[in-house]
Design an enzyme around this catalytic site. Structure first.
Site, PDB file in Angstrom:
ATOM      1  CE  LYS A 124      -1.547   1.710   3.899  1.00  0.00           C
ATOM      2  NZ  LYS A 124      -1.478   3.082   4.386  1.00  0.00           N
ATOM      3  CG  ASN A 125       2.486   2.769   3.524  1.00  0.00           C
ATOM      4  OD1 ASN A 125       1.322   3.125   3.383  1.00  0.00           O
ATOM      5  ND2 ASN A 125       3.015   2.542   4.718  1.00  0.00           N
ATOM      6  NE  ARG A 143       1.097  11.695   7.636  1.00  0.00           N
ATOM      7  CZ  ARG A 143       1.004  12.944   8.052  1.00  0.00           C
ATOM      8  NH1 ARG A 143      -0.147  13.497   8.281  1.00  0.00           N
ATOM      9  NH2 ARG A 143       2.088  13.647   8.275  1.00  0.00           N
ATOM     10  CB  CYS A 172      -3.467   6.075  11.413  1.00  0.00           C
ATOM     11  SG  CYS A 172      -4.266   4.722  10.531  1.00  0.00           S
ATOM     12  NE  ARG A 209       1.246   9.950  10.641  1.00  0.00           N
ATOM     13  CZ  ARG A 209       0.753   8.903   9.990  1.00  0.00           C
ATOM     14  NH1 ARG A 209      -0.467   8.530  10.185  1.00  0.00           N
ATOM     15  NH2 ARG A 209       1.493   8.258   9.126  1.00  0.00           N
ATOM     16  N   PRO A 210       3.825  15.955  11.887  1.00  0.00           N
ATOM     17  CG  PRO A 210       5.858  16.731  12.724  1.00  0.00           C
ATOM     18  CD  PRO A 210       4.801  15.677  12.937  1.00  0.00           C
ATOM     19  CD  GLN A 223      12.657  17.810   8.712  1.00  0.00           C
ATOM     20  OE1 GLN A 223      13.685  17.780   8.042  1.00  0.00           O
ATOM     21  NE2 GLN A 223      12.448  18.708   9.652  1.00  0.00           N
ATOM     22  CG  ASP A 243       3.207   1.141   9.620  1.00  0.00           C
ATOM     23  OD1 ASP A 243       3.029   2.006  10.490  1.00  0.00           O
ATOM     24  OD2 ASP A 243       3.133   1.379   8.396  1.00  0.00           O
ATOM     25  NE  ARG A 250      -6.692   4.809   6.206  1.00  0.00           N
ATOM     26  CZ  ARG A 250      -6.016   5.783   6.782  1.00  0.00           C
ATOM     27  NH1 ARG A 250      -6.462   6.306   7.890  1.00  0.00           N
ATOM     28  NH2 ARG A 250      -4.909   6.228   6.258  1.00  0.00           N
TER      29      ARG A 250
HETATM   30  C1  UD1 Z   1       4.930   6.484   6.665  1.00  0.00           C
HETATM   31  C2  UD1 Z   1       3.920   5.405   6.458  1.00  0.00           C
HETATM   32  C3  UD1 Z   1       3.423   4.893   7.792  1.00  0.00           C
HETATM   33  C4  UD1 Z   1       4.584   4.475   8.685  1.00  0.00           C
HETATM   34  C5  UD1 Z   1       5.631   5.564   8.758  1.00  0.00           C
HETATM   35  C6  UD1 Z   1       6.893   5.145   9.487  1.00  0.00           C
HETATM   36  C7  UD1 Z   1       2.842   6.008   4.368  1.00  0.00           C
HETATM   37  C8  UD1 Z   1       1.627   6.555   3.707  1.00  0.00           C
HETATM   38  N1  UD1 Z   1       2.807   5.963   5.709  1.00  0.00           N
HETATM   39  O1  UD1 Z   1       4.262   7.560   7.336  1.00  0.00           O
HETATM   40  O2  UD1 Z   1       2.563   3.790   7.552  1.00  0.00           O
HETATM   41  O3  UD1 Z   1       4.094   4.242   9.982  1.00  0.00           O
HETATM   42  O4  UD1 Z   1       6.003   5.974   7.440  1.00  0.00           O
HETATM   43  O5  UD1 Z   1       7.448   4.011   8.909  1.00  0.00           O
HETATM   44  O6  UD1 Z   1       3.794   5.591   3.737  1.00  0.00           O
HETATM   45  N2  UD1 Z   1       8.270  13.708  10.991  1.00  0.00           N
HETATM   46  C9  UD1 Z   1       8.553  15.025  11.273  1.00  0.00           C
HETATM   47  N3  UD1 Z   1       8.455  15.949  10.260  1.00  0.00           N
HETATM   48  C10 UD1 Z   1       8.079  15.604   9.000  1.00  0.00           C
HETATM   49  C11 UD1 Z   1       7.795  14.257   8.724  1.00  0.00           C
HETATM   50  C12 UD1 Z   1       7.889  13.316   9.748  1.00  0.00           C
HETATM   51  O7  UD1 Z   1       8.898  15.373  12.404  1.00  0.00           O
HETATM   52  O8  UD1 Z   1       8.014  16.495   8.138  1.00  0.00           O
HETATM   53  C13 UD1 Z   1       8.403  12.676  12.064  1.00  0.00           C
HETATM   54  C14 UD1 Z   1       7.068  12.002  12.392  1.00  0.00           C
HETATM   55  O9  UD1 Z   1       6.333  12.731  13.342  1.00  0.00           O
HETATM   56  C15 UD1 Z   1       7.529  10.660  12.906  1.00  0.00           C
HETATM   57  C16 UD1 Z   1       8.793  10.373  12.080  1.00  0.00           C
HETATM   58  O10 UD1 Z   1       9.204  11.630  11.560  1.00  0.00           O
HETATM   59  O11 UD1 Z   1       7.914  10.754  14.254  1.00  0.00           O
HETATM   60  C17 UD1 Z   1       8.589   9.402  10.946  1.00  0.00           C
HETATM   61  O12 UD1 Z   1       7.504   9.808  10.140  1.00  0.00           O
HETATM   62  P1  UD1 Z   1       7.408   9.481   8.583  1.00  0.00           P
HETATM   63  O13 UD1 Z   1       8.448   8.453   8.237  1.00  0.00           O
HETATM   64  O14 UD1 Z   1       7.387  10.742   7.823  1.00  0.00           O
HETATM   65  O15 UD1 Z   1       5.992   8.799   8.493  1.00  0.00           O
HETATM   66  P2  UD1 Z   1       4.906   8.993   7.383  1.00  0.00           P
HETATM   67  O16 UD1 Z   1       5.545   9.256   6.059  1.00  0.00           O
HETATM   68  O17 UD1 Z   1       3.837   9.913   7.872  1.00  0.00           O
END
Ligand code: UD1
Length: 432
Positions: free
Chosen positions: A23-24, A94, A118, A123-124, A127, A306, A398
């Site tokens: 999915k991702n 997301r 979720c 989830r900021p 970056q 996950d 989902r």
């Molecule tokens: C993706 C996956 C999700 C998985 C996660 C971690 C998708 C659609 N979702 O989510 O299923 O649980 O990777 O493997 O692919 N962070 C920041 N700033 C940012 C982005 C992230 O601080 O701009 C932090 C997040 O709060 C978190 C960490 O970085 O603590 C990792 O997040 P990230 O890898 O970005 O997760 P997602 O891409 O949202």
């Protein structure tokens, strides 16, 4: 009408199950597909709700989407007439943020409703925005929308402050048609990053180093048609591994890349399950109560966040005291209260769960708090004595294709019935 699962627990899972596409990966790849004006064919697409929402979203801005069958789609981005995405369903997934990188890369402008997904933490997306800005774009959040715009995108050196899957993919998307060379340092290394990079490269992009923490992207002027098959879903596979071990079953999991599942395999072996690896399959079996361990979620190749709820659920039944530390998302233990209703003994302190294994669980009426936790509760239901019902299965749908059907094919007693349909529940109880 909402549905719920009803489960009769206590049956060891046995047989073979085939894993769907990831999915991702698919979410990043669908977004990437609109970056060319030629027709792209994507195969091994999982037929799950998040994917269908994203396909609707790109159709909503004019892309042509033709479903060849439930796992194969043709996408043509030449008909796109809008760079603003603001429909309600998209807010709930997301990965709508990948449309920012894709549209910015192609049209130098994008407006996308701030993503949801979720509720497992704050989830900021700072970056992602930092990356776009480094490429010369403006990026602001106003009235619930992320707006980004550039006269020209120019390659740059970007160091991510946190390892982020989403930011890494989004910056790759925006940078692959930028002028010159982009380097992403401290990049995430997840298999879906490699998959999206391979897909973009098959469209003519020039991305090297995906799967390491330094990704180098040489911008190209245009992308072209391709045919691509998505890699298997390591989290779906991992969930079935846990289900096999938890029910003391014996399951062959087909269409997997065993390397992607190493973190889960190693832990299962450590606590006493048998895991046999084949080229593109795994066999998991267990005939006894498993042992305790310590786990900390980490970016790939560490133990995936996950898989954390499913593993915690398994440890809730294992002998002794285990400890699970969630280091990626701060609010990912909400399902623990549901497991407690089944008799589990888990104490959460901050981002650590301390689990005193119990010998068995009993059925209860549960609510799925999010996608992976929902899957963990289903597995708990498969193990528990008597009947378990699980509400809010829309979260599970989902990300898991035909979850109940696949489990049924392994011998599980699980059925999807309309919410509070006493007749259907009684019928299930009479026949199982
Ligand atoms: C993706 C996956 C999700 C998985 C996660 C971690 C998708 C659609 N979702 O989510 O299923 O649980 O990777 O493997 O692919 N962070 C920041 N700033 C940012 C982005 C992230 O601080 O701009 C932090 C997040 O709060 C978190 C960490 O970085 O603590 C990792 O997040 P990230 O890898 O970005 O997760 P997602 O891409 O949202």
């Amino acid at each position: 009408m909402e549905n719920q699962y009803i489960i009769k627990g206590g049956i060891p899972l046995e047989g073979e199950v085939t894993i769907s596409g990831m999915k991702n990966s698919a979410l990043g790849i669908i977004a990437a597909a609109i970056m060319t004006d030629e027709t792209v064919t994507i195969d091994n697409l999982p037929n799950v709700r998040d994917i269908n929402v994203l396909l609707d979203a790109i159709q909503g801005i004019g892309a042509t989407v033709i479903r060849v069958d439930e796992h194969k789609v043709l996408i043509n981005g030449s008909t796109i007439s809008d760079i603003a995405i603001n429909h309600d369903a998209v807010r709930r997934i997301r990965a709508s943020y990948y449309l920012l990188g894709a549209l910015l890369g192609k049209y130098k402008e994008a407006k996308v409703v701030l993503p949801g997904g979720c509720a497992i933490g704050s989830r900021p997306i700072d970056q992602h925005l930092k990356g776009f800005r480094a490429l010369g774009a403006s990026a602001t959040v106003e009235y619930g929308m992320v707006n980004t715009y550039a006269n020209d995108l120019i390659g740059n050196h970007i160091y991510l402050d946190v390892v982020s899957v989403g930011a890494t993919i989004n910056i790759m998307l925006a940078a692959c048609m930028a002028k010159g060379r982009t380097v992403i340092e401290n990049a995430a290394k997840e298999p879906h990053i490699v998959d999206v990079a391979n897909f973009l490269n098959s469209m003519g992009a020039n991305i090297r180093g995906a799967g390491t923490d330094k990704i180098r992207i040489n911008g190209v002027e245009r992308l072209h048609a391709t045919e691509y098959s998505i890699v298997p879903d390591m989290i779906e596979a991992g969930t079935f591994m846990i289900a096999a071990a938890a029910t003391k079953g014996d399951v062959i999991i087909k269409n997997v890349i065993p390397k992607h599942l190493e973190a889960t395999s190693v832990k299962l072996i450590e606590i006493g399950a048998a895991v046999d690896e084949y080229d593109d399959a795994l066999r998991i079996s267990s005939n006894r109560r498993l042992g305790h361990t310590q786990i900390k979620t980490l970016p790939y190749p560490g133990f995936p966040t996950d898989m954390q709820p499913q593993m915690t659920m398994l440890l809730a039944l294992s002998e002794g005291t285990s400890m699970v530390t969630e280091s990626i998302f701060e609010n990912r233990f909400k399902y623990v209260d549901e497991l407690a209703r089944m008799g589990a003994n888990i104490k959460v302190e901050g981002n650590i769960a301390i689990i005193d294994g119990v010998a068995g669980l009993t059925g209860a009426a549960l609510t799925a708090p999010d996608l992976r936790a929902g899957a963990a509760l289903v597995v708990a239901g498969l193990v528990a004595r008597e009947y378990t019902t699980i509400d809010s299965i829309k979260y599970i749908e989902r990300g898991y294709e035909c979850f109940d059907e696949k489990l049924t094919s392994l011998g599980a007693k699980i059925e999807k019935v309309p919410m509070d349909d006493e007749k259907a529940i009684q019928k299930f109880k009479m026949t199982s």
